[in-house]
Design a protein around this motif. Structure first.
Motif, PDB file in Angstrom:
ATOM      1  N   ARG A 109     -10.612   3.139  -6.988  1.00 15.95           N
ATOM      2  CA  ARG A 109      -9.446   3.548  -6.213  1.00 15.95           C
ATOM      3  C   ARG A 109      -9.585   2.958  -4.805  1.00 15.95           C
ATOM      4  NH1 ARG A 109      -7.703   9.013  -5.798  1.00 15.95           N
ATOM      5  NH2 ARG A 109      -5.642   8.130  -6.133  1.00 15.95           N
ATOM      6  N   ILE A 110      -8.595   2.138  -4.432  1.00 23.46           N
ATOM      7  CA  ILE A 110      -8.645   1.420  -3.164  1.00 23.46           C
ATOM      8  C   ILE A 110      -7.407   1.771  -2.341  1.00 23.46           C
ATOM      9  CG2 ILE A 110      -8.913  -0.836  -2.048  1.00 23.46           C
ATOM     10  CD1 ILE A 110     -11.142  -0.206  -4.062  1.00 23.46           C
ATOM     11  N   ALA A 111      -7.617   2.118  -1.077  1.00 23.67           N
ATOM     12  CA  ALA A 111      -6.511   2.320  -0.138  1.00 23.67           C
ATOM     13  C   ALA A 111      -6.385   1.077   0.741  1.00 23.67           C
ATOM     14  CB  ALA A 111      -6.763   3.549   0.734  1.00 23.67           C
ATOM     15  N   ALA A 132      -8.324  -0.699 -11.629  1.00 22.12           N
ATOM     16  CA  ALA A 132      -8.289  -0.078 -10.307  1.00 22.12           C
ATOM     17  C   ALA A 132      -6.883   0.423 -10.022  1.00 22.12           C
ATOM     18  CB  ALA A 132      -8.713  -1.071  -9.228  1.00 22.12           C
ATOM     19  N   ARG A 133      -6.826   1.470  -9.234  1.00 26.12           N
ATOM     20  CA  ARG A 133      -5.554   1.927  -8.673  1.00 26.12           C
ATOM     21  C   ARG A 133      -5.584   1.565  -7.195  1.00 26.12           C
ATOM     22  NH1 ARG A 133      -1.813   7.150  -8.651  1.00 26.12           N
ATOM     23  NH2 ARG A 133      -1.224   7.119  -6.442  1.00 26.12           N
ATOM     24  N   ILE A 134      -4.560   0.836  -6.770  1.00 25.03           N
ATOM     25  CA  ILE A 134      -4.481   0.421  -5.368  1.00 25.03           C
ATOM     26  C   ILE A 134      -3.252   1.069  -4.744  1.00 25.03           C
ATOM     27  CG2 ILE A 134      -4.274  -1.523  -3.782  1.00 25.03           C
ATOM     28  CD1 ILE A 134      -5.576  -3.264  -5.954  1.00 25.03           C
ATOM     29  N   ASP A 135      -3.461   1.790  -3.655  1.00 23.32           N
ATOM     30  CA  ASP A 135      -2.368   2.430  -2.927  1.00 23.32           C
ATOM     31  C   ASP A 135      -2.212   1.762  -1.568  1.00 23.32           C
ATOM     32  OD1 ASP A 135      -2.188   4.131  -5.069  1.00 23.32           O
ATOM     33  OD2 ASP A 135      -3.011   5.883  -4.049  1.00 23.32           O
ATOM     34  N   LEU A 136      -1.023   1.216  -1.311  1.00 22.02           N
ATOM     35  CA  LEU A 136      -0.739   0.558  -0.036  1.00 22.02           C
ATOM     36  C   LEU A 136       0.014   1.510   0.874  1.00 22.02           C
ATOM     37  CD1 LEU A 136      -0.402  -2.043  -2.267  1.00 22.02           C
ATOM     38  CD2 LEU A 136      -0.088  -3.186  -0.097  1.00 22.02           C
ATOM     39  N   PHE A 137      -0.530   1.725   2.082  1.00 25.62           N
ATOM     40  CA  PHE A 137       0.087   2.615   3.056  1.00 25.62           C
ATOM     41  C   PHE A 137       0.720   1.779   4.165  1.00 25.62           C
ATOM     42  CE2 PHE A 137      -3.144   5.048   0.905  1.00 25.62           C
ATOM     43  CZ  PHE A 137      -2.497   6.245   0.629  1.00 25.62           C
ATOM     44  N   GLU A 138       1.996   1.991   4.387  1.00 25.66           N
ATOM     45  CA  GLU A 138       2.766   1.214   5.359  1.00 25.66           C
ATOM     46  C   GLU A 138       3.474   2.172   6.316  1.00 25.66           C
ATOM     47  OE1 GLU A 138       4.440  -1.015   7.704  1.00 25.66           O
ATOM     48  OE2 GLU A 138       3.485  -2.194   6.114  1.00 25.66           O
ATOM     49  N   LEU A 144      -8.693   9.715   3.487  1.00 24.90           N
ATOM     50  CA  LEU A 144      -8.669   8.580   2.561  1.00 24.90           C
ATOM     51  C   LEU A 144     -10.030   8.379   1.896  1.00 24.90           C
ATOM     52  CD1 LEU A 144      -6.525   5.927   4.483  1.00 24.90           C
ATOM     53  CD2 LEU A 144      -5.802   7.454   2.643  1.00 24.90           C
ATOM     54  N   LEU A 145     -11.101   8.453   2.675  1.00 26.20           N
ATOM     55  CA  LEU A 145     -12.438   8.236   2.107  1.00 26.20           C
ATOM     56  C   LEU A 145     -12.812   9.306   1.081  1.00 26.20           C
ATOM     57  CD1 LEU A 145     -14.422   7.007   5.242  1.00 26.20           C
ATOM     58  CD2 LEU A 145     -13.833   5.676   3.206  1.00 26.20           C
ATOM     59  N   ALA A 146     -12.215  10.492   1.200  1.00 27.25           N
ATOM     60  CA  ALA A 146     -12.473  11.536   0.200  1.00 27.25           C
ATOM     61  C   ALA A 146     -11.808  11.207  -1.135  1.00 27.25           C
ATOM     62  CB  ALA A 146     -11.966  12.879   0.718  1.00 27.25           C
ATOM     63  N   ARG A 147     -10.759  10.361  -1.080  1.00 26.02           N
ATOM     64  CA  ARG A 147      -9.944  10.093  -2.263  1.00 26.02           C
ATOM     65  C   ARG A 147     -10.028   8.648  -2.763  1.00 26.02           C
ATOM     66  NH1 ARG A 147      -7.958  13.862   0.905  1.00 26.02           N
ATOM     67  NH2 ARG A 147      -6.934  15.707  -0.040  1.00 26.02           N
ATOM     68  N   TYR A 148     -10.600   7.757  -1.958  1.00 27.95           N
ATOM     69  CA  TYR A 148     -10.649   6.338  -2.328  1.00 27.95           C
ATOM     70  C   TYR A 148     -12.074   5.818  -2.185  1.00 27.95           C
ATOM     71  CZ  TYR A 148      -5.598   6.636  -2.024  1.00 27.95           C
ATOM     72  OH  TYR A 148      -4.284   7.008  -2.227  1.00 27.95           O
ATOM     73  N   ASP A 149     -12.378   4.842  -3.019  1.00 32.22           N
ATOM     74  CA  ASP A 149     -13.719   4.258  -3.001  1.00 32.22           C
ATOM     75  C   ASP A 149     -13.906   3.290  -1.835  1.00 32.22           C
ATOM     76  OD1 ASP A 149     -14.432   5.617  -5.413  1.00 32.22           O
ATOM     77  OD2 ASP A 149     -13.175   4.177  -6.491  1.00 32.22           O
ATOM     78  N   ALA A 150     -12.807   2.736  -1.361  1.00 32.04           N
ATOM     79  CA  ALA A 150     -12.868   1.848  -0.197  1.00 32.04           C
ATOM     80  C   ALA A 150     -11.517   1.851   0.491  1.00 32.04           C
ATOM     81  CB  ALA A 150     -13.246   0.425  -0.612  1.00 32.04           C
ATOM     82  N   VAL A 151     -11.547   1.552   1.799  1.00 33.48           N
ATOM     83  CA  VAL A 151     -10.318   1.413   2.580  1.00 33.48           C
ATOM     84  C   VAL A 151     -10.305   0.001   3.167  1.00 33.48           C
ATOM     85  CG1 VAL A 151      -8.968   2.268   4.532  1.00 33.48           C
ATOM     86  CG2 VAL A 151     -10.321   3.877   3.145  1.00 33.48           C
TER      87      VAL A 151
END
Length: 482
Positions: A8-10, A42-48, A101-108
């Motif tokens: 999981r990547i933010a 992987a699940r990738i979430d893009l924050f804009e 984010l770090l609690a929910r994603y493996d990397a930011v």
């Protein structure tokens, strides 16, 4: 591998750097997961932070670049991927924190762009009538929080800069409003503003010589085709010595640029010989002067307003080093635009390298560090694009950046006992629950498509392909289907 065990990547930022990185990460993971002992998906979430995606492509490049719609189309295809999730209208550091984010994603991965100008830093730069390129670009690109009106009452204008942004600014200041409207997606307020533009004479000042300019060939070709505009050059600028020509010839892009500039020199001579005409041979009502080896040293003014600009003549050696001559020339202008570089955005909780104008990262490898000068690598945090390297390089440069950083990220994952699965909260719905609990309503890809559909429909009413919506609240309502 269950969904809860996928990587999981933010990604912070949905411009070219963020979208390219997302696409490359999925492809590299499919290619290298077995070799590296990592999950294959992987699940990738893009924050804009803006209500719409694409960053620089939508809001940082002049609207009359024909290639931009193709780039936007390619980015959109990438976003239309079930493994990539878009969260527009969500601002990092405000709506969601690094710890969350770090609690929910493996990397930011930070792929933030640039919204501020580097300061001009000349005497007189605080006078009324001095403008940074970034704010002007925001206006003509319809940036959601940008100005809605722009003062275009100066008849004589100076633009400072030797790169593509300076060229964009100069071109838009010399543009015919009807021609621009017919070919682009500019909103009504920009069309009406350019209709009232009084600029008749524009001076573009470039500190170094013809062989050291940083223009792309595409920018130069767009300069050549401005209706009603006569291009004017100083022939002495093109008197290059053999060593300079030899050095420029070793680099393909530099050689092509110099060749195109010599084409412009011939055009300028023809325009003058034919009676001060534009590229089509029609009478020109605007004059565009291109000054190489010209370093502005002071903005002149009276009563707090710009009245002119003082420029020092320079000499540039074959090695690209500029030398000052002590010879000055004053030009009467009522407005000065500077395009001498952007300052990429800072990110809350991340060290910033002021000198390099980018987020602190280890030797430019994209791994975020605790300090700008050295410091320790902070695990699970990365940067790409301008956030990594500063405001240099074209949009295409972000692809090579993304590949390098994605591979560093995957190799870091593989070297860890957790094999990349660092986040404690692996519930795929956790981020949605967090945002909903804060009353935040992200705009997803489907919401963006509704905005895009409306913009296309509005453009079609005027025989145009597209017409931008600029008000954030209208975007939110369109995205929600209201």
């Amino acid at each position: 591998m269950t969904e809860n065990n996928e990587l999981r990547i933010a990604v912070i930022g949905s411009g070219p750097a963020g979208v390219y990185s997302s696409d490359i990460l999925l492809k590299q993971l499919a290619k290298r997961s077995e070799e590296l002992g990592l999950p294959a998906t992987a699940r990738i979430d893009l924050f804009e932070k803006l209500p719409v995606p694409f960053g620089l492509v939508r809001y940082g490049v002049a609207p009359d670049h024909p290639s931009i719609k193709f780039i936007a189309g390619a980015l959109e295809k990438t976003l239309d991927n079930p493994n990539i999730h878009l969260y527009c209208d969500v601002e990092f550091g405000k709506d969601v924190t690094l710890d969350e984010l770090l609690a929910r994603y493996d990397a930011v991965l930070f792929a933030t762009g640039a919204v501020k100008d580097k300061p001009l830093g000349l005497p007189g730069s605080d006078l009324e009538g001095v403008y940074g390129a970034a704010k002007f670009v925001e206006w003509y690109d319809g940036y959601p929080t940008g100005a809605r009106e722009w003062p275009l009452d100066a008849e004589n204008v100076a633009v400072i800069g030797g790169g593509n942004v300076a060229m964009d600014v100069a071109r838009e200041l010399m543009r015919n409003a009807d021609d621009l409207k017919a070919k682009t997606d500019i909103p009504d307020n920009v069309y009406e503003g350019i209709q009232k533009n009084k600029a008749k004479v524009l001076h573009l000042f470039i500190r170094r010589g013809v062989a050291q300019a940083k223009f792309s060939v595409q920018e130069l070709r767009e300069m050549e085709k401005l209706p009603g505009v006569q291009l004017i050059i100083n022939e002495d600028d093109f008197d290059l010595d053999e060593e300079t020509i030899e050095v420029a010839g070793k680099d393909k892009l530099a050689r092509q640029m110099v060749e195109e500039l010599f084409t412009i020199r011939e055009m300028a001579e023809d325009m003058e010989d034919d009676g001060d005409v534009d590229f089509e041979g029609n009478p020109a009502d605007r004059k565009y002067y291109i000054h190489f080896n010209s370093a502005p040293t002071e903005v002149l003014g009276e009563d707090g307003k710009v009245t002119g600009i003082r420029v020092e003549v320079t000499e540039t050696g074959a090695d690209g080093k500029m030398h000052r001559t002590g010879e000055f020339v004053d030009y009467p202008v009522e407005a000065v635009y500077h395009a001498i570089g952007y300052k990429p955005a800072e990110a809350p909780g991340i060290a910033y390298d002021e000198k390099g104008a980018h987020l602190a990262n280890a030797n430019g490898d994209g791994r975020i560090t605790t300090e700008a000068d050295g410091g320790e690598v902070r695990p699970r945090l990365y940067a790409t694009g301008w956030a990594k390297r500063g405001p240099v390089g074209l949009i295409g440069s972000t692809k090579s950046d993304a590949l390098m950083i994605v591979n560093h990220m995957l190799e870091d994952f593989a070297a860890a006992p957790e094999h990349g699965l660092f986040a404690e909260d692996r519930n795929p719905e956790s981020i949605d629950e967090l945002l909903a609990g804060k009353g935040i309503r992200p705009i997803d890809f489907a919401g963006w498509k509704r905005i895009d559909k409306f913009e296309r429909a509005e453009g079609a009413k005027e025989g145009r392909e597209h017409k931008k919506v600029i008000e954030p609240e209208q975007m939110r309502k369109l995205a929600a289907g209201e």
